[in-house]
Motif scaffolding. Structure first.
Motif, PDB file in Angstrom:
ATOM      1  N   ASN A 438     -48.710 -54.922-107.501  1.00 42.74           N
ATOM      2  CA  ASN A 438     -48.338 -54.441-106.100  1.00 42.74           C
ATOM      3  C   ASN A 438     -47.340 -55.049-106.632  1.00 42.74           C
ATOM      4  OD1 ASN A 438     -48.436 -53.384-104.081  1.00 42.74           O
ATOM      5  ND2 ASN A 438     -48.509 -55.511-102.076  1.00 42.74           N
ATOM      6  N   ARG A 439     -46.080 -55.893-107.274  1.00 38.08           N
ATOM      7  CA  ARG A 439     -45.018 -55.824-107.630  1.00 38.08           C
ATOM      8  C   ARG A 439     -44.626 -55.492-109.041  1.00 38.08           C
ATOM      9  NH1 ARG A 439     -48.483 -60.345-109.575  1.00 38.08           N
ATOM     10  NH2 ARG A 439     -48.711 -60.386-111.922  1.00 38.08           N
ATOM     11  N   THR A 440     -44.919 -53.908-109.366  1.00 36.60           N
ATOM     12  CA  THR A 440     -43.761 -54.220-110.834  1.00 36.60           C
ATOM     13  C   THR A 440     -43.795 -52.800-111.171  1.00 36.60           C
ATOM     14  OG1 THR A 440     -44.849 -56.017-111.928  1.00 36.60           O
ATOM     15  CG2 THR A 440     -43.930 -53.903-113.568  1.00 36.60           C
ATOM     16  N   GLN A 441     -43.278 -52.033-111.068  1.00 40.77           N
ATOM     17  CA  GLN A 441     -43.176 -50.831-111.509  1.00 40.77           C
ATOM     18  C   GLN A 441     -43.174 -50.193-112.581  1.00 40.77           C
ATOM     19  OE1 GLN A 441     -43.606 -48.205-108.867  1.00 40.77           O
ATOM     20  NE2 GLN A 441     -43.627 -46.509-111.187  1.00 40.77           N
ATOM     21  N   TYR A 442     -43.489 -48.937-113.820  1.00 41.84           N
ATOM     22  CA  TYR A 442     -43.997 -49.118-114.613  1.00 41.84           C
ATOM     23  C   TYR A 442     -43.112 -47.193-114.945  1.00 41.84           C
ATOM     24  CZ  TYR A 442     -47.372 -51.924-116.908  1.00 41.84           C
ATOM     25  OH  TYR A 442     -48.256 -52.985-117.184  1.00 41.84           O
ATOM     26  N   THR A 464     -46.057 -53.147-122.457  1.00 45.11           N
ATOM     27  CA  THR A 464     -47.856 -52.964-121.567  1.00 45.11           C
ATOM     28  C   THR A 464     -47.850 -51.680-121.793  1.00 45.11           C
ATOM     29  OG1 THR A 464     -46.786 -53.605-119.746  1.00 45.11           O
ATOM     30  CG2 THR A 464     -47.750 -54.777-120.744  1.00 45.11           C
ATOM     31  N   HIS A 465     -48.658 -50.706-121.935  1.00 46.38           N
ATOM     32  CA  HIS A 465     -48.798 -49.426-121.190  1.00 46.38           C
ATOM     33  C   HIS A 465     -50.347 -48.635-120.736  1.00 46.38           C
ATOM     34  CE1 HIS A 465     -46.319 -47.576-124.623  1.00 46.38           C
ATOM     35  NE2 HIS A 465     -46.565 -48.762-125.154  1.00 46.38           N
ATOM     36  N   TYR A 466     -50.450 -48.354-119.529  1.00 44.95           N
ATOM     37  CA  TYR A 466     -51.346 -48.048-118.969  1.00 44.95           C
ATOM     38  C   TYR A 466     -51.740 -46.907-118.494  1.00 44.95           C
ATOM     39  CZ  TYR A 466     -55.605 -47.952-115.458  1.00 44.95           C
ATOM     40  OH  TYR A 466     -56.517 -47.766-114.911  1.00 44.95           O
ATOM     41  N   TYR A 497     -33.653 -51.757-112.102  1.00 47.99           N
ATOM     42  CA  TYR A 497     -35.582 -51.691-112.074  1.00 47.99           C
ATOM     43  C   TYR A 497     -35.331 -51.339-110.169  1.00 47.99           C
ATOM     44  CZ  TYR A 497     -36.662 -53.949-116.411  1.00 47.99           C
ATOM     45  OH  TYR A 497     -36.056 -53.475-117.826  1.00 47.99           O
ATOM     46  N   PRO A 498     -36.600 -50.286-110.186  1.00 49.48           N
ATOM     47  CA  PRO A 498     -37.086 -49.329-108.754  1.00 49.48           C
ATOM     48  C   PRO A 498     -38.115 -49.782-108.582  1.00 49.48           C
ATOM     49  CG  PRO A 498     -37.215 -47.851-110.436  1.00 49.48           C
ATOM     50  CD  PRO A 498     -36.911 -49.077-111.111  1.00 49.48           C
ATOM     51  N   PRO A 499     -37.741 -50.492-107.243  1.00 45.25           N
ATOM     52  CA  PRO A 499     -39.202 -51.031-106.203  1.00 45.25           C
ATOM     53  C   PRO A 499     -39.692 -50.418-106.460  1.00 45.25           C
ATOM     54  CG  PRO A 499     -37.671 -49.687-104.708  1.00 45.25           C
ATOM     55  CD  PRO A 499     -36.758 -49.256-105.809  1.00 45.25           C
ATOM     56  N   CYS A 500     -41.565 -51.422-106.190  1.00 40.74           N
ATOM     57  CA  CYS A 500     -42.654 -51.006-106.554  1.00 40.74           C
ATOM     58  C   CYS A 500     -43.023 -49.927-105.579  1.00 40.74           C
ATOM     59  CB  CYS A 500     -43.720 -52.065-106.760  1.00 40.74           C
ATOM     60  SG  CYS A 500     -45.239 -52.299-107.615  1.00 40.74           S
ATOM     61  N   LEU A 510     -36.603 -44.612-115.076  1.00 41.60           N
ATOM     62  CA  LEU A 510     -36.760 -46.235-115.559  1.00 41.60           C
ATOM     63  C   LEU A 510     -37.428 -45.874-116.912  1.00 41.60           C
ATOM     64  CD1 LEU A 510     -37.698 -48.474-115.565  1.00 41.60           C
ATOM     65  CD2 LEU A 510     -39.270 -48.210-114.314  1.00 41.60           C
ATOM     66  N   GLY A 511     -38.416 -44.733-117.427  1.00 43.53           N
ATOM     67  CA  GLY A 511     -39.088 -44.109-118.241  1.00 43.53           C
ATOM     68  C   GLY A 511     -37.830 -44.281-119.394  1.00 43.53           C
ATOM     69  N   ALA A 512     -36.895 -43.684-119.063  1.00 43.21           N
ATOM     70  CA  ALA A 512     -36.172 -43.171-120.153  1.00 43.21           C
ATOM     71  C   ALA A 512     -35.484 -44.188-120.475  1.00 43.21           C
ATOM     72  CB  ALA A 512     -35.235 -41.815-119.370  1.00 43.21           C
ATOM     73  N   ASN A 513     -34.560 -45.334-119.351  1.00 44.08           N
ATOM     74  CA  ASN A 513     -33.502 -46.137-119.710  1.00 44.08           C
ATOM     75  C   ASN A 513     -34.203 -46.904-120.494  1.00 44.08           C
ATOM     76  OD1 ASN A 513     -31.550 -45.038-117.875  1.00 44.08           O
ATOM     77  ND2 ASN A 513     -32.627 -46.521-116.558  1.00 44.08           N
TER      78      ASN A 513
END
Length: 537
Positions: A438-442, A464-466, A497-500, A510-513
C-alpha cells in the motif's frame, strides 16, 4: 606487519604451472572476483604514526575490515605500538572514497592476536559478513589487504599510503588440520605480505572466514609459503566479549551460475510437469469420451430394440384387430366392424411412430458429447462452490481479482544465494496494478513487475521482483563501488515515481525508467534470494 621471510621462487612456480598444463590437470574454480571485490569495499589500511618533538613519522601499517559501519577488526600486533605508547596515533584509510578516519582501540587481545578499533568522524563503512560454518579442506579462499611489497613496487609515498587505494587480492585454498598451537587458526595458501596482517580471509561468497595473522618462515629461501588466519572460534568469542554482534551468514555458498542452472532445470521440470498434466488430462478426457460413447451406444441400441419391440407388439395388435374386424364383417355387425377398423388403424399408426422414433446409430457420438458436457458442467459448478452465475457473479469475480493479497513469503534456500542479508519471512501485500504494501509502486517491463532501490546511505542497489501468477518474490542485491553508486543515484534522481496504485501506463513508464539504473548493474548480483509466497493466515 606479517611475520614471514619467505621469498617466492618464480622458476619453480612457472615450472609447476607448465607441468600441470602439460598433464592436463584442471585447477578448481577460485573465489568469485565480484564478491571478493564487493567485500573489499569494507577492507581498510590501518596506519600508525608517532608524534613527538621531532615531528611525526609513520611507524608502519597493517590491514583490517569493518564489522559495523564504525568498527574495525585487525590484529593485535598491528596496533601494539598504539596500545603501549600514548604518542602513537592510528588512522584508518578505506579502499574508496575521499575520507580517512581516526581510530582508537576498544578491545585488545594479544593472546589470540585480535584487536577491535572504533572509528571517529561519523564513519559509515560497508561491514563484511562472517561465516561461522565449517572451513573444509581444499576450500577456495581469497585474502584481501595492503601488502607493503606491492606499495614499494608501485613507489607509493607516505602521503599515498594515507589516501584511499584499491586493495590487493590473492587466491588459494585451505589446508585443514594444522592449526597453530597458540590459538585456533586456518592454514591456507593465499599469498600474503607484510601489511596483510589484520585483513580478512574470504570464502567464494566474500564472507569472512578468518583474520590473516602470520606466515611460515623459510631458512633457505626455497620452501613453499603457507599462511595462517585466526579462525571464527577465536573471532566470535572475542567480539562477544566486546559486546559486538557481527552479521553472520551460515548458508552454503552457491554461485549465481549454479543458481541459474538450477532455475533452468526448475523451469524445465515445471514445463515437463505441465506437459504431463496436459497429457494426463487429454488421456482422461479420451477415456471419458470412450466410456461416454460406449454408454451412449448401449442406450441407443437399447432404445432401438425397445422401439422395435413396441412396433412388433403394435403390429400383432393390428393383426388381432383385423381378425376381429373380419369376423364382425362375416356376422354382419357393421358397428363392431367399424370399431375394429378404427382400432387396427390406431395400432398401425402407433407401430409406425414406434419404428420412426427409434434413435439412429448416428446419434451415438452426439449423445456421448452431451454426456461429457454435462459432466464438465457439474464439475465446474462444484469448483465454483455455488457462485451465482450472471452479472452479479461476474462483478464478484472482478472485485476478488482487484482485492489486495496479503502474503507471507518464505525463502527457498536451495534456490538462493545469501551473502550479506538476514534470512527472515517477508510479509507482502500485492494489489493489482503493482502496488506493494500500500505504499510502493512497482514498474512493469519485459522482465515483469520490479522495483529498483538505490539508498542514499548504502553502497548497494536492490532489485525486487514479484510474479503474481506464480506468487514468486525475488530480491537481488548488487554490492557496488562508490563511483557506480554515484551514477546509479544520478539516474534515480531523474525518475518521477508514481503514487501507489497508478494506472498501467504509469507503471510501464516506471519500468522503462528503471531500465537506465539496471543498465549500470553488473551482469550478476552478489546476492539472490528467492521466496515462495502463500496467503497469510
Amino acid at each position: 606487519m606479517l611475520r614471514s621471510s619467505v621469498r617466492p621462487v618464480l622458476f619453480a612456480v612457472a615450472a609447476l604451472a607448465l607441468l600441470l598444463a602439460l598433464v592436463g590437470v584442471t585447477r578448481p574454480a577460485l573465489a568469485d572476483p565480484s564478491d571478493v571485490a564487493a567485500a573489499g569495499r569494507g577492507v581498510v589500511r590501518v596506519v600508525l604514526v608517532r608524534s613527538g618533538w621531532l615531528g611525526t613519522s609513520m611507524l608502519g601499517h597493517g590491514s583490517g575490515f569493518a564489522i559495523a559501519p564504525d568498527l574495525i577488526v585487525t590484529n593485535a600486533h598491528v596496533v601494539e605500538a598504539a596500545h603501549n605508547d600514548g604518542n602513537v596515533v592510528m588512522g584508518v584509510i578505506p579502499s574508496q572514497g575521499q575520507n580517512s578516519y581516526p581510530a582508537r582501540i576498544i578491545a585488545y587481545s594479544p593472546a589470540n592476536d585480535l584487536a577491535l578499533l572504533q572509528l571517529g568522524n561519523h564513519a559509515a563503512l560497508p561491514p563484511l559478513t562472517l561465516f561461522p560454518g565449517p572451513v573444509t579442506d581444499g576450500m577456495q579462499i581469497a585474502a584481501v589487504g595492503y601488502p607493503a611489497n606491492v606499495d614499494a613496487a608501485q613507489g607509493l609515498s607516505a602521503g599515498d599510503m594515507v589516501t584511499p587505494q584499491d586493495t590487493v587480492k590473492t587466491y588459494g585454498q585451505v589446508s585443514s588440520g594444522r592449526s597453530a598451537k597458540q590459538f585456533d587458526t586456518i592454514l591456507h595458501t593465499a599469498q600474503l605480505g607484510a601489511g596483510n596482517s589484520g585483513g580478512p580471509l574470504l570464502d567464494t561468497c566474500g564472507r569472512v572466514l578468518g583474520v590473516n595473522s602470520f606466515g611460515t618462515v623459510s631458512d633457505n629461501g626455497t620452501d613453499s609459503s603457507f599462511f595462517f588466519a585466526i579462525s571464527m572460534r577465536e573471532i566470535i568469542p572475542f567480539l562477544k566479549s566486546a559486546h559486538v554482534a557481527p552479521h553472520l551468514a551460515s548458508l552454503p555458498c552457491t554461485s549465481i551460475a549454479d543458481l541459474d542452472r538450477a532455475d533452468r532445470q526448475h523451469a524445465a521440470d515445471d514445463q515437463a510437469h505441465a506437459a504431463a498434466m496436459i497429457a494426463a488430462r487429454a488421456a482422461a478426457k479420451d477415456r471419458a469420451l470412450d466410456k461416454a460413447r460406449r454408454d451412449a451406444e448401449l442406450d441407443v441400441l437399447t432404445e432401438r430394440d425397445n422401439g422395435l419391440a413396441i412396433a412388433g407388439l403394435l403390429l400383432i395388435g393390428v393383426i388381432g384387430a383385423s381378425t376381429f374386424t373380419y369376423l364382425q364383417w362375416q356376422r354382419q355387425r357393421p358397428r363392431a366392424m367399424r370399431a375394429g377398423i378404427a382400432l387396427a388403424a390406431v395400432l398401425l399408426i402407433g407401430a409406425g411412430f414406434a419404428w420412426i422414433l427409434r434413435p439412429s446409430l448416428g446419434s451415438i457420438d452426439e449423445r456421448a458429447k452431451d454426456r461429457i458436457a454435462q459432466a464438465e458442467a457439474r464439475t465446474d459448478g462444484h469448483n465454483d462452490s455455488g457462485a451465482t452465475p450472471g452479472p452479479a457473479g461476474d462483478a464478484s469475480a472482478v472485485a476478488d481479482a482487484s482485492a489486495p493479497e496479503n502474503l507471507i513469503c518464505v525463502i527457498d534456500p536451495q534456490r538462493s544465494r545469501v551473502t550479506v542479508s538476514d534470512i527472515t519471512d517477508v510479509p507482502l501485500q500485492w494489489s493489482a496494478g503493482g502496488c506493494v504494501n500500500n505504499r510502493t509502486q512497482y514498474g512493469q517491463a519485459q522482465d515483469g513487475w520490479s522495483r529498483v532501490l538505490v539508498p542514499a546511505g548504502e553502497d548497494t542497489v536492490t532489485v525486487t521482483h514479484y510474479d503474481p501468477d506464480t506468487h514468486g518474490y525475488t530480491v537481488e542485491r548488487f554490492l557496488m563501488g562508490s563511483d557506480a553508486m554515484i551514477q546509479a543515484r544520478a539516474e534515480r534522481a531523474k525518475i518521477a515515481y508514481p503514487p501507489c496504485g497508478a494506472d498501467d501506463n504509469l507503471a510501464r513508464q516506471l519500468g522503462a525508467n528503471q531500465a537506465a539504473i539496471k543498465a549500470l548493474l553488473p551482469p550478476e548480483p552478489n546476492e539472490r534470494m528467492r521466496y515462495s509466497c502463500q496467503p497469510a493466515r
